[in-house]
Write a protein that holds these residues in place. Structure first.
Motif, mmCIF file in Angstrom:
data_model
loop_
_atom_site.group_PDB
_atom_site.id
_atom_site.type_symbol
_atom_site.label_atom_id
_atom_site.label_comp_id
_atom_site.label_asym_id
_atom_site.label_seq_id
_atom_site.Cartn_x
_atom_site.Cartn_y
_atom_site.Cartn_z
ATOM 1 N N LYS A 73 29.403 59.376 58.121
ATOM 2 C CA LYS A 73 29.185 58.731 56.826
ATOM 3 C C LYS A 73 30.200 59.221 55.800
ATOM 4 N N ALA A 76 33.393 57.518 56.540
ATOM 5 C CA ALA A 76 33.357 56.105 56.124
ATOM 6 C C ALA A 76 33.654 55.972 54.645
ATOM 7 N N MET A 77 32.934 56.740 53.849
ATOM 8 C CA MET A 77 33.100 56.685 52.392
ATOM 9 C C MET A 77 34.531 57.038 52.000
ATOM 10 N N GLY A 92 36.274 52.211 57.826
ATOM 11 C CA GLY A 92 35.129 52.697 57.060
ATOM 12 C C GLY A 92 33.844 52.068 57.559
ATOM 13 N N THR A 93 33.876 50.765 57.789
ATOM 14 C CA THR A 93 32.687 50.082 58.300
ATOM 15 C C THR A 93 32.352 50.571 59.708
ATOM 16 N N LEU A 96 30.687 53.827 59.260
ATOM 17 C CA LEU A 96 29.392 53.657 58.581
ATOM 18 C C LEU A 96 28.335 53.132 59.555
ATOM 19 N N ARG A 97 28.730 52.122 60.353
ATOM 20 C CA ARG A 97 27.774 51.568 61.323
ATOM 21 C C ARG A 97 27.450 52.587 62.410
ATOM 22 N N THR A 100 24.891 54.912 61.043
ATOM 23 C CA THR A 100 23.558 54.304 61.058
ATOM 24 C C THR A 100 22.977 54.330 62.468
ATOM 25 N N SER B 77 32.101 45.853 51.892
ATOM 26 C CA SER B 77 31.707 47.213 52.263
ATOM 27 C C SER B 77 30.908 47.863 51.140
ATOM 28 N N PHE B 81 27.283 49.393 51.412
ATOM 29 C CA PHE B 81 26.991 50.771 51.029
ATOM 30 C C PHE B 81 25.823 50.847 50.073
#
Lengths: 224, 254
Positions: A73, A76-77, A92-93, A96-97, A100, B77, B81
């Motif tokens: 995470k 990603a950010m 990033g996605t 992020l995925r 999750t 995105s 978020f």
């Protein structure tokens, strides 16, 4: 690490090592990636990714993520904020995925690893709206996910990531003869033929870094 | 308050410029620029986009407009978020035209969906209007009332249609004449599109979608110009009555 000596789970230390190794390999290939991008894009892929992963390294200096998901995470950010180009939201996605998908698990077994890789790939597909064969990152990620899933049955986490890395590398090479359908390279038509997609190339490097980190952690575990 | 707008661009100057332009027509709308990377370079930044979304969110929703490809991805995105909030939407619209159309709609107090639609129909008003009504003189719905020659002598808004006649099927039609000197310029267009946008109606004015501020503005209808109005749907009568009363009072500009 000693309790992962049997290779049944990759923990936060592995995730951090993966990110550090990714940063190193992106820095080493900064010029090469940008040259690939210069041939068929706007020539900034190496610089952009290097800026993003350097920022990740700086953040890891400040605080240690507690779980693989927390590390993903943070990555990603940081990538979405620092990369600037299309690679930012795409990688990033992906992270992020993946974050999750693994939730707050302390360690990733082969099943969770495949879930993370699949979610990452699906994120790139959703964000980039590309399909396999369009000369994009997905041409590295999709064979990587398939190979990882095949290796997960009976394999160790390192086996899963080694299979993914190998397939991603082959997938990146296989973008050479393709015509691009997405991004700026799509304006080039047949002139894109013969050039490797920079995003597929960087994807292969980053997935290889994941495998290297897993092998290294497995070795450390076995040796302890 | 009103719906707020976020302008996402690869260039900080471009985002600021679009905000400057759109603000001229929308004094009360929060327009938040999110241009360039964190260090001022060309690109987009998740942090900048997310903080602009926070600024623009005053409770009535946020429409996000973007320039090139990766700006769209960064905006998507950012929404992901933030947990995909229901009151924030990404408009599939050209940046400059879409921002101006959305700002005008927001200024009129239009809802989130109407502001988004205003941006998304800003694309090519000419093509959209002509595709819908080949020859704007031909009013859809049939009430082609004979207008006796001089539409410009209008006087008080002359309703030359058959009142609220139901001419064909369920369509409610009217032929009205603009009496205010400025005609159907930005503010009246925004008033109409804003109020019509809140109704359950399919309404065309001289072939243009009456719920689109930009398409109404693109008619370029000045004083004395006839408006052929045709509406269908549950709120058709209410919608035509609204257009009539607004036109007859000269949009409060007399």
């Amino acid at each position: 690490m000693s309790d992962t000596g049997t290779g049944q789970g990759l923990d936060a230390a592995w995730a951090v090592d993966w990110l550090l190794r990714s940063a190193a390999v992106v820095a080493d290939n900064r010029v090469a990636l940008s040259e690939l991008d210069r041939a068929i894009g706007d020539g900034d892929h190496g610089e952009n990714l290097d800026r993003g992963f350097s920022a990740i390294v700086a953040k890891l200096d400040e605080e240690e993520p507690a779980t693989p998901g927390a590390a993903f995470k943070m990555a990603a950010m940081t990538l979405m904020s620092k990369v600037g180009g299309a690679a930012g939201p795409l990688y990033g996605t992906a992270f992020l995925r993946a974050a999750t998908a693994v939730g707050d698990a302390d360690a990733l077994d082969p099943t969770l690893l495949v879930a993370a890789l699949t979610a990452a790939r699906d994120g790139v597909v959703a964000r980039g709206k590309a399909e396999p064969g369009e000369k994009t990152m997905i041409d590295a990620w999709t064979p990587a996910v398939d190979a990882a899933a095949a290796a997960a049955a009976g394999g160790s986490p390192a086996d899963v990531l080694l299979a993914a890395a190998e397939a991603a590398e082959a997938g990146a090479v296989a973008t050479d003869p393709l015509i691009a359908r997405k991004g700026r390279a799509s304006y080039l038509g047949e002139r894109a033929i013969g050039h490797r997609d920079p995003g597929a190339a960087s994807s292969a490097l980053i997935l290889r870094a994941a495998a290297d980190a897993a092998v290294s952690s497995g070795t450390a575990g076995a040796g302890a | 308050m009103t719906v707020g707008l976020v302008i996402v661009s690869h260039s900080a100057q471009l985002a600021a410029g679009v905000v400057e332009l759109a603000a001229q027509m929308a004094r009360d709308v929060v327009l938040a620029p999110a241009g360039g990377t964190d260090d001022g370079g060309i690109g987009t930044s998740l942090e900048k986009v997310m903080s602009a979304m926070g600024l623009a969110d005053t409770g009535d929703g946020v429409v996000v407009l973007t320039d090139l490809g990766s700006a769209v991805m960064t905006a998507e995105s950012a929404l992901e978020f933030m947990g995909s909030p229901e009151n924030m939407v990404l408009a599939d619209a050209p940046l400059v035209e879409g921002a101006v159309a959305a700002a005008v709609a927001a200024q009129s107090g239009a809802t989130l969906a109407v502001v988004q639609k205003a941006a998304e129909t800003a694309l090519d008003p000419g093509a959209a209007a002509s595709a819908k009504a080949p020859g704007a003189a031909q009013a859809p719905g049939g009430s082609q009332a004979p207008c006796g020659g001089q539409p410009s002598d209008g006087g008080p808004a002359a309703d030359k249609g058959a009142g609220a006649g139901h001419s064909t099927g369920a369509a409610v039609t009217a032929v009205l004449t603009l009496i205010n000197p400025m005609g159907l310029h930005a503010r009246p267009a925004a008033v109409l599109a804003g109020e019509l946008g809140a109704m359950d109606v399919d309404i065309e004015i001289n072939g243009a979608d009456g719920q689109s501020v930009f398409l109404l503005m693109a008619l370029g209808a000045g004083e004395g110009r006839e408006l052929h109005v045709s509406a269908s749907g549950p709120d058709a009568q209410r919608a035509v009555d609204l257009v009539r009363s607004k036109v007859e009072e000269g949009f409060g500009e007399l």
